[in-house]
Design a protein around this motif. Sequence first.
Motif, PDB file in Angstrom:
ATOM      1  N   SER A 246     -13.050   3.478   1.848  1.00  0.00           N
ATOM      2  CA  SER A 246     -11.585   3.465   1.904  1.00  0.00           C
ATOM      3  C   SER A 246     -10.936   2.401   1.032  1.00  0.00           C
ATOM      4  N   CYS A 247     -11.595   1.276   0.830  1.00  0.00           N
ATOM      5  CA  CYS A 247     -10.890   0.135   0.236  1.00  0.00           C
ATOM      6  C   CYS A 247     -11.503  -0.352  -1.072  1.00  0.00           C
TER       7      CYS A 247
ATOM      8  N   PHE B 229      -1.215  -4.989  10.255  1.00  0.00           N
ATOM      9  CA  PHE B 229      -1.800  -4.707   8.942  1.00  0.00           C
ATOM     10  C   PHE B 229      -0.972  -3.704   8.137  1.00  0.00           C
TER      11      PHE B 229
ATOM     12  N   TRP C  79     -13.372  -8.060  -3.929  1.00  0.00           N
ATOM     13  CA  TRP C  79     -13.468  -8.808  -2.666  1.00  0.00           C
ATOM     14  C   TRP C  79     -14.769  -8.526  -1.926  1.00  0.00           C
TER      15      TRP C  79
ATOM     16  N   THR D  96      -8.154  -8.863   5.633  1.00  0.00           N
ATOM     17  CA  THR D  96      -7.396  -8.020   6.562  1.00  0.00           C
ATOM     18  C   THR D  96      -7.178  -8.773   7.868  1.00  0.00           C
TER      19      THR D  96
ATOM     20  N   HIS E  75       0.823  -1.213   0.000  1.00  0.00           N
ATOM     21  CA  HIS E  75       0.000   0.000   0.000  1.00  0.00           C
ATOM     22  C   HIS E  75       0.859   1.266   0.000  1.00  0.00           C
TER      23      HIS E  75
ATOM     24  N   MET F 226       2.358   1.925  -3.396  1.00  0.00           N
ATOM     25  CA  MET F 226       1.434   2.505  -4.385  1.00  0.00           C
ATOM     26  C   MET F 226       1.253   4.000  -4.167  1.00  0.00           C
TER      27      MET F 226
ATOM     28  N   CYS G  52     -10.272  -0.036  -4.896  1.00  0.00           N
ATOM     29  CA  CYS G  52      -9.248  -0.953  -5.396  1.00  0.00           C
ATOM     30  C   CYS G  52      -9.654  -2.412  -5.223  1.00  0.00           C
ATOM     31  N   HIS G  53     -10.398  -2.700  -4.160  1.00  0.00           N
ATOM     32  CA  HIS G  53     -10.698  -4.101  -3.832  1.00  0.00           C
ATOM     33  C   HIS G  53     -12.162  -4.445  -4.066  1.00  0.00           C
TER      34      HIS G  53
ATOM     35  N   TRP H 258       2.434  -6.169   6.970  1.00  0.00           N
ATOM     36  CA  TRP H 258       2.432  -7.486   7.613  1.00  0.00           C
ATOM     37  C   TRP H 258       3.701  -8.282   7.318  1.00  0.00           C
TER      38      TRP H 258
ATOM     39  N   VAL I   2     -12.938  -7.941   2.205  1.00  0.00           N
ATOM     40  CA  VAL I   2     -11.834  -7.074   2.647  1.00  0.00           C
ATOM     41  C   VAL I   2     -11.564  -7.304   4.133  1.00  0.00           C
TER      42      VAL I   2
HETATM   43  C1  HEC Z   1      -5.014   2.261  -4.206  1.00  0.00           C
HETATM   44  C2  HEC Z   1      -5.493   0.898  -4.168  1.00  0.00           C
HETATM   45  C3  HEC Z   1      -5.693   0.224  -2.835  1.00  0.00           C
HETATM   46  C4  HEC Z   1      -6.412   0.699  -1.742  1.00  0.00           C
HETATM   47  C5  HEC Z   1      -7.109   2.030  -1.575  1.00  0.00           C
HETATM   48  C6  HEC Z   1      -6.390  -0.364  -0.767  1.00  0.00           C
HETATM   49  N1  HEC Z   1      -5.670  -1.431  -1.236  1.00  0.00           N
HETATM   50 FE1  HEC Z   1      -5.342  -3.189  -0.289  1.00  0.00          FE
HETATM   51  N2  HEC Z   1      -4.126  -3.831  -1.770  1.00  0.00           N
HETATM   52  C7  HEC Z   1      -3.947  -3.158  -2.967  1.00  0.00           C
HETATM   53  C8  HEC Z   1      -3.091  -3.985  -3.818  1.00  0.00           C
HETATM   54  C9  HEC Z   1      -2.661  -3.639  -5.238  1.00  0.00           C
HETATM   55  C10 HEC Z   1      -2.768  -5.143  -3.082  1.00  0.00           C
HETATM   56  C11 HEC Z   1      -1.878  -6.321  -3.512  1.00  0.00           C
HETATM   57  C12 HEC Z   1      -2.514  -7.167  -4.549  1.00  0.00           C
HETATM   58  C13 HEC Z   1      -3.704  -7.907  -4.024  1.00  0.00           C
HETATM   59  O1  HEC Z   1      -3.571  -8.669  -3.047  1.00  0.00           O
HETATM   60  O2  HEC Z   1      -4.790  -7.719  -4.600  1.00  0.00           O
HETATM   61  C14 HEC Z   1      -3.454  -5.016  -1.813  1.00  0.00           C
HETATM   62  C15 HEC Z   1      -3.419  -5.997  -0.827  1.00  0.00           C
HETATM   63  C16 HEC Z   1      -4.222  -5.981   0.292  1.00  0.00           C
HETATM   64  C17 HEC Z   1      -4.313  -7.057   1.260  1.00  0.00           C
HETATM   65  C18 HEC Z   1      -3.546  -8.368   1.212  1.00  0.00           C
HETATM   66  C19 HEC Z   1      -4.438  -9.444   0.740  1.00  0.00           C
HETATM   67  C20 HEC Z   1      -3.824 -10.797   0.775  1.00  0.00           C
HETATM   68  O3  HEC Z   1      -4.615 -11.712   0.999  1.00  0.00           O
HETATM   69  O4  HEC Z   1      -2.621 -10.929   0.573  1.00  0.00           O
HETATM   70  C21 HEC Z   1      -5.207  -6.664   2.208  1.00  0.00           C
HETATM   71  C22 HEC Z   1      -5.649  -7.466   3.417  1.00  0.00           C
HETATM   72  C23 HEC Z   1      -5.670  -5.351   1.847  1.00  0.00           C
HETATM   73  N3  HEC Z   1      -5.062  -4.962   0.682  1.00  0.00           N
HETATM   74  C24 HEC Z   1      -6.577  -4.628   2.597  1.00  0.00           C
HETATM   75  C25 HEC Z   1      -6.950  -3.316   2.307  1.00  0.00           C
HETATM   76  C26 HEC Z   1      -7.823  -2.530   3.146  1.00  0.00           C
HETATM   77  C27 HEC Z   1      -8.434  -2.984   4.462  1.00  0.00           C
HETATM   78  C28 HEC Z   1      -7.955  -1.308   2.546  1.00  0.00           C
HETATM   79  C29 HEC Z   1      -8.757  -0.119   3.026  1.00  0.00           C
HETATM   80  C30 HEC Z   1      -8.631   0.276   4.430  1.00  0.00           C
HETATM   81  C31 HEC Z   1      -7.163  -1.341   1.336  1.00  0.00           C
HETATM   82  N4  HEC Z   1      -6.582  -2.576   1.225  1.00  0.00           N
HETATM   83  C32 HEC Z   1      -7.033  -0.285   0.454  1.00  0.00           C
HETATM   84  C33 HEC Z   1      -4.469  -1.947  -3.314  1.00  0.00           C
HETATM   85  C34 HEC Z   1      -5.235  -1.116  -2.489  1.00  0.00           C
END
Ligand code: HEC
Length: 429
Positions: free
Chosen positions: A323-324, A404, A331, A340, A285, A288, A327-328, A407, A336
């Motif tokens: 927040s999430c 988180f 899921w 997490t 994160h 990025m 991008c996600h 990790w 999510v």
């Molecule tokens: C700007 C885009 C972006 C945002 C906003 C974002 N993420 Fe991510 N996140 C990613 C990317 C890219 C990865 C790595 C690739 C993947 O696992 O999909 C990732 C990976 C993760 C992983 C690891 C998953 C695994 O099983 O390995 C978790 C958990 C996660 N994000 C939780 C969150 C949470 C909670 C939020 C909001 C609070 C969040 N992310 C916001 C882009 C983002």
Amino acid sequence: MNKKILFLLAISLVFALVMVGCQEDVEETEEFRGFDSLEEAADSDAWEAYFPAQYQEWVATEEMTINPDDTTYGGAAMYVDGEVVKMDYLEIYPFLKTTYAGFPFSQSYYRSRGHAYALQDVLETGRLPDFDERPAACLSCKSTDVVVQEDKYGDDFYSKSFAEVSKDNTVGCLDCHDHEDASVVAQRSYVGEALDHDTFENMNPEGRSDLSCAQCHVNYHFDPETTKITLPWTYGLTVEDQLAHYDSVGRVNDEWEHEITGALVAKVQHPEYELFHEGLKTNVHSNMGLGCEDCHMPQQVDEAGNEYSFHQWTSPLTHVEDSCLDCHSGWGEDGVIERTEAVQSEVYEKQNRLGDELAGFIDKLGAAKDEGSLTDSELEEAQAIHREAQFYWDFVWVENSNGFHNWEEANRILDNAEELINEGLEIVE
Ligand code: HEC
Ligand code: HEC
Ligand code: HEC
Ligand code: HEC
């Protein structure tokens, strides 16, 4: 007058009335033209007229009612028979009394909660000496008055007594915003001084709005001479770099002779900023370009349709959609949270298992020391291991995201701590 003109007049009148009505709505918010002084701006209530949405959310940081279905590891409170109670870490994690033996954290240690409580919690803590003896430096990340006081007294502020400066003014707008143009800033001078070391490797801190969070969500100690807050970033921000800093500056306030083992150990404090942005294992994160505000302050839309940033800092798992999901989306909200908590549970279990193992090692080393069963060099080696293992373990334990924020790095650090504990056990067993 013909009917057509009358009709047009009537339409114009309705239009004019609607416009006046709208304007009245808009006029409720005054245009911000800056405050004349820091004192004026230190009163967060004075910002309400200009930025009511942000103000109301700032007030709402006093809410303690996080839905336990949203988060297992986050949040400020525990639910006991449906009642919200503050989390007493010493009761929940008994090993802390051993790991922090001889240091005030072994006497009083509650889980952190919203910004609304920052000042109240430091006033009430059972960890600090009497008011007159507490240095004002303790207020550095608890009160907006610090911005005014630092401006007035410079570095001398930090060695004043608590009683001289503490008022009823918790973390507020002026901590993160300039009083003239409201731009996002880091007001505390120690952040600028820490940046002068130029030791960031994974990201460029230049112009980041989340440097405002680095005023408080970082590890720190007092300067031994001036009591000024010092961020241990001389060599870098990784856990190894920070320990090297402590090794090189001589004993500081957050180091103490451990009551059981006699080792000189250092207390780490909430390194959210460092774990998120820096580490030998970098984090997806941060890589990025995300900063604290992206997950903790997602975009909202106010009643007038204007975008602004969420100001009720809490667990992002309570607002995953904002927040999430950009991008996600694949899921979904539940996905999510599940993923997490999967990365958190690994860190959470490991940090608590190691808390127990570290406490076990401490007790054995203490017993061996008392019995005199170790040679001087064995004792010295085991104490050095205690210092290092405890620093690594504490770095992750006191970081508030249960891993988180990075990790892979959290797991790397804990694995190193475990290896050290095992080496230590070989000496004392
Ligand atoms: C700007 C885009 C972006 C945002 C906003 C974002 N993420 Fe991510 N996140 C990613 C990317 C890219 C990865 C790595 C690739 C993947 O696992 O999909 C990732 C990976 C993760 C992983 C690891 C998953 C695994 O099983 O390995 C978790 C958990 C996660 N994000 C939780 C969150 C949470 C909670 C939020 C909001 C609070 C969040 N992310 C916001 C882009 C983002
Ligand atoms: C990619 C999204 C993301 C970013 C960026 C992020 N955090 Fe977090 N933060 C989280 C998540 C998810 C949690 C875990 C919440 C939980 O367990 O319910 C968390 C937890 C926390 C907590 C503890 C909250 C609680 O409920 O106990 C604090 C404090 C915190 N973050 C501060 C920061 C700071 C400071 C930064 C910037 C250095 C930051 N966070 C960057 C997602 C993020
Ligand atoms: C002036 C100091 C200060 C600044 C600046 C600051 N924090 Fe905090 N923050 C605190 C303190 C102190 C606490 C714990 C308060 C308590 O437990 O009484 C806290 C708690 C939190 C929590 C936990 C809330 C909960 O319910 O458990 C989150 C999340 C958080 N801060 C996020 C942020 C983010 C994101 C930023 C930057 C935009 C930030 N903070 C800037 C001092 C600060
Ligand atoms: C802990 C730090 C912190 C505190 C305290 C804080 N803000 Fe902010 N504020 C920020 C950050 C960081 C941003 C920018 C977020 C971003 O870049 O996405 C911001 C953005 C803003 C903006 C720009 C518009 C927007 O919402 O994005 C306004 C206006 C604002 N804050 C007003 C306030 C007011 C009024 C208060 C006090 C009631 C306050 N803030 C307290 C950190 C803080």
